[in-house]
Write a protein that holds these residues in place. Structure first.
Motif, mmCIF file in Angstrom:
data_model
loop_
_atom_site.group_PDB
_atom_site.id
_atom_site.type_symbol
_atom_site.label_atom_id
_atom_site.label_comp_id
_atom_site.label_asym_id
_atom_site.label_seq_id
_atom_site.Cartn_x
_atom_site.Cartn_y
_atom_site.Cartn_z
ATOM 1 N N UNK A 181 13.162 -36.353 -14.947
ATOM 2 C CA UNK A 181 12.715 -35.589 -13.779
ATOM 3 C C UNK A 181 13.153 -34.126 -13.867
ATOM 4 N N UNK A 182 14.457 -33.831 -14.102
ATOM 5 C CA UNK A 182 14.853 -32.412 -14.176
ATOM 6 C C UNK A 182 14.206 -31.648 -15.320
ATOM 7 N N UNK A 183 13.982 -32.315 -16.467
ATOM 8 C CA UNK A 183 13.385 -31.580 -17.586
ATOM 9 C C UNK A 183 11.936 -31.206 -17.271
ATOM 10 N N UNK A 184 11.216 -32.070 -16.572
ATOM 11 C CA UNK A 184 9.836 -31.749 -16.194
ATOM 12 C C UNK A 184 9.804 -30.632 -15.148
ATOM 13 N N UNK A 185 10.742 -30.657 -14.202
ATOM 14 C CA UNK A 185 10.825 -29.583 -13.210
ATOM 15 C C UNK A 185 11.055 -28.236 -13.906
ATOM 16 N N UNK A 186 11.991 -28.219 -14.860
ATOM 17 C CA UNK A 186 12.290 -26.977 -15.589
ATOM 18 C C UNK A 186 11.091 -26.499 -16.406
ATOM 19 N N UNK A 187 10.371 -27.422 -17.014
ATOM 20 C CA UNK A 187 9.191 -27.045 -17.795
ATOM 21 C C UNK A 187 8.137 -26.389 -16.904
ATOM 22 N N UNK A 188 7.927 -26.947 -15.700
ATOM 23 C CA UNK A 188 6.923 -26.394 -14.798
ATOM 24 C C UNK A 188 7.345 -25.042 -14.220
ATOM 25 N N UNK A 189 8.644 -24.738 -14.251
ATOM 26 C CA UNK A 189 9.145 -23.446 -13.762
ATOM 27 C C UNK A 189 9.057 -22.352 -14.827
ATOM 28 N N UNK A 190 8.829 -22.738 -16.076
ATOM 29 C CA UNK A 190 8.792 -21.758 -17.160
ATOM 30 C C UNK A 190 7.523 -20.906 -17.091
#
Length: 404
Positions: A181-190
């Motif tokens: 979950x956190x890695x996908x959130x970070x990817x979408x924030x890039x």
């Protein structure tokens, strides 16, 4: 601080934080799978089989993945692979939560993860250049990425050891599922400005041939890829036998096994931090040689360690050598390959690194069944030292020819 200079790039910082959490979950699952398989079967050979199917796709698919990554949006590919990895982790967690401990299903799901990783790892490595604003910080970013991976290698097994002995294997798998979950959130924030991919004129098979021709025609690149290939096939798979060392040779439990994984991770972090502080890449060849010697020598000492603390000490040294060798070669390839061939050059590194480890896992599993775990690890250490000596001889002779 110099060691964290690449984190000033926002995209790389988001990637670093997200992956830090996800990789802890990945190592929790990896530790739990190895322990579960040996608990269910008691077979060194099946431990090798699980290692084989989880990494063999990298051998077969990495060159194709490299060409695919060079032709398409690398960011989108990375998002897709992370989503599919989360689904795979969820299926495994659900299966074990319901008490369905089927070895064939575990092997099948390990194979699925291996296929995903063949594309994901190639994509992540080749996208690193786009994440770092100052290209001079690229070697630092690669080293920090390795540090993150190996911190997870310490934290993941350590947490898994506690969870395995307290709650059971299913909780480890649920934890890995949630860690995406956190890695996908970070990817979408890039906010990545990836180069526009022009419609390819050549077929992917023609590009595969171009990539092979480029790598094989560059003596520097081909020699380091060959070195990591030999190490991955005959030396690094020693880790496959660590459940046997923990359970049978040192009469331990899941926590004991997690100590072996964490010890190797601790040594790997030492190497990664050293590489992160390097300001120039002109010492990488020397580091490859030194690290190879440390890896081979530490395995020879590990193989007949009489007590657990001594064995863990040599596991730390093995981690130093293993990380130093693989990360130095990775950094060398990324900083020396031409941009239009970087994805394909990295794919051959991944093929030689991750792709040959599963074949080596089968070999050492078979060898341990024939001779026992201690002689098998001793032989791997001897091969590692011999390969390093031959690499040193080759490089020394090459330098002598150039200066003559």
């Amino acid at each position: 601080m110099t060691v964290f200079r690449s984190l000033k790039s926002r995209n790389f910082k988001l990637f670093f934080y997200g992956q830090s959490i996800s990789l802890i979950g990945t190592w929790m699952q990896k530790t739990a799978v190895s322990w579960l398989v040996y608990q269910i079967t008691g077979s060194a050979l099946l431990l090798g089989v699980v290692g084989f199917v989880s990494l063999i796709p990298s051998l077969v698919l990495s060159p194709y993945a490299g060409s695919l990554v060079d032709r398409h949006d690398r960011y989108r590919i990375m998002v897709i692979t992370q989503v599919i990895s989360m689904v795979q982790a969820g299926v495994l967690a659900g299966m074990l939560f319901l008490g369905y401990n089927n070895i064939l299903m575990i092997i099948g799901l390990s194979l699925v993860q291996g296929i995903i990783n063949a594309f994901d790892v190639t994509c992540r490595q080749s996208l690193m250049v786009e994440m770092v604003d100052d290209k001079n910080d690229l070697p630092n970013a690669i080293a920090l990425n390795s540090t993150m991976t190996n911190f997870a290698r310490i934290a993941g097994p350590a947490v898994a050891g506690i969870i395995l002995s307290t709650f059971g294997t299913d909780v480890c798998f649920i934890g890995n599922f949630l860690s995406y979950i956190p890695v996908l959130i970070c990817l979408f924030m890039m906010k990545l400005h990836t180069p526009v991919i022009e419609k390819p004129v050549k077929s992917i098979w023609a590009e595969l041939h171009e990539g092979f021709k480029y790598v094989s025609g560059d003596k520097e690149l081909s020699s380091v890829i060959m070195m990591i290939g030999i190490s991955s096939l005959f030396v690094m798979p020693f880790n496959t036998l660590m459940p046997i060392f923990a359970k049978d040779l040192f009469h331990g439990d899941a926590k004991t096994f997690s100590w072996f994984e964490s010890a190797a991770g601790l040594g790997s972090i030492v190497s990664a931090i050293y590489l992160a502080n390097l300001k120039h890449s002109n010492t990488l060849m020397k580091l490859i040689m030194i690290a190879g010697g440390i890896l081979g020598f530490s395995l020879m000492l590990l193989s007949y360690s009489p007590q657990l603390p001594i064995a863990l000490l040599f596991m730390v040294l093995a981690g130093v050598g293993m990380m130093g060798q693989s990360s130095a070669i990775n950094t060398y390839i990324q900083t020396h390959a031409v941009p239009e061939m970087r994805g394909r050059a990295i794919s051959y590194y991944i093929m030689a690194y991750q792709g040959l480890i599963p074949v080596g896992s089968l070999l050492i599993g078979w060898l341990a069944n024939m001779l026992g775990p201690r002689p098998a690890v001793l032989i791997e250490g001897m091969i590692g030292l011999t390969a390093t000596a031959l690499f040193v001889y080759y490089k020394t002779r090459e330098v002598a020819v150039k200066t003559a």
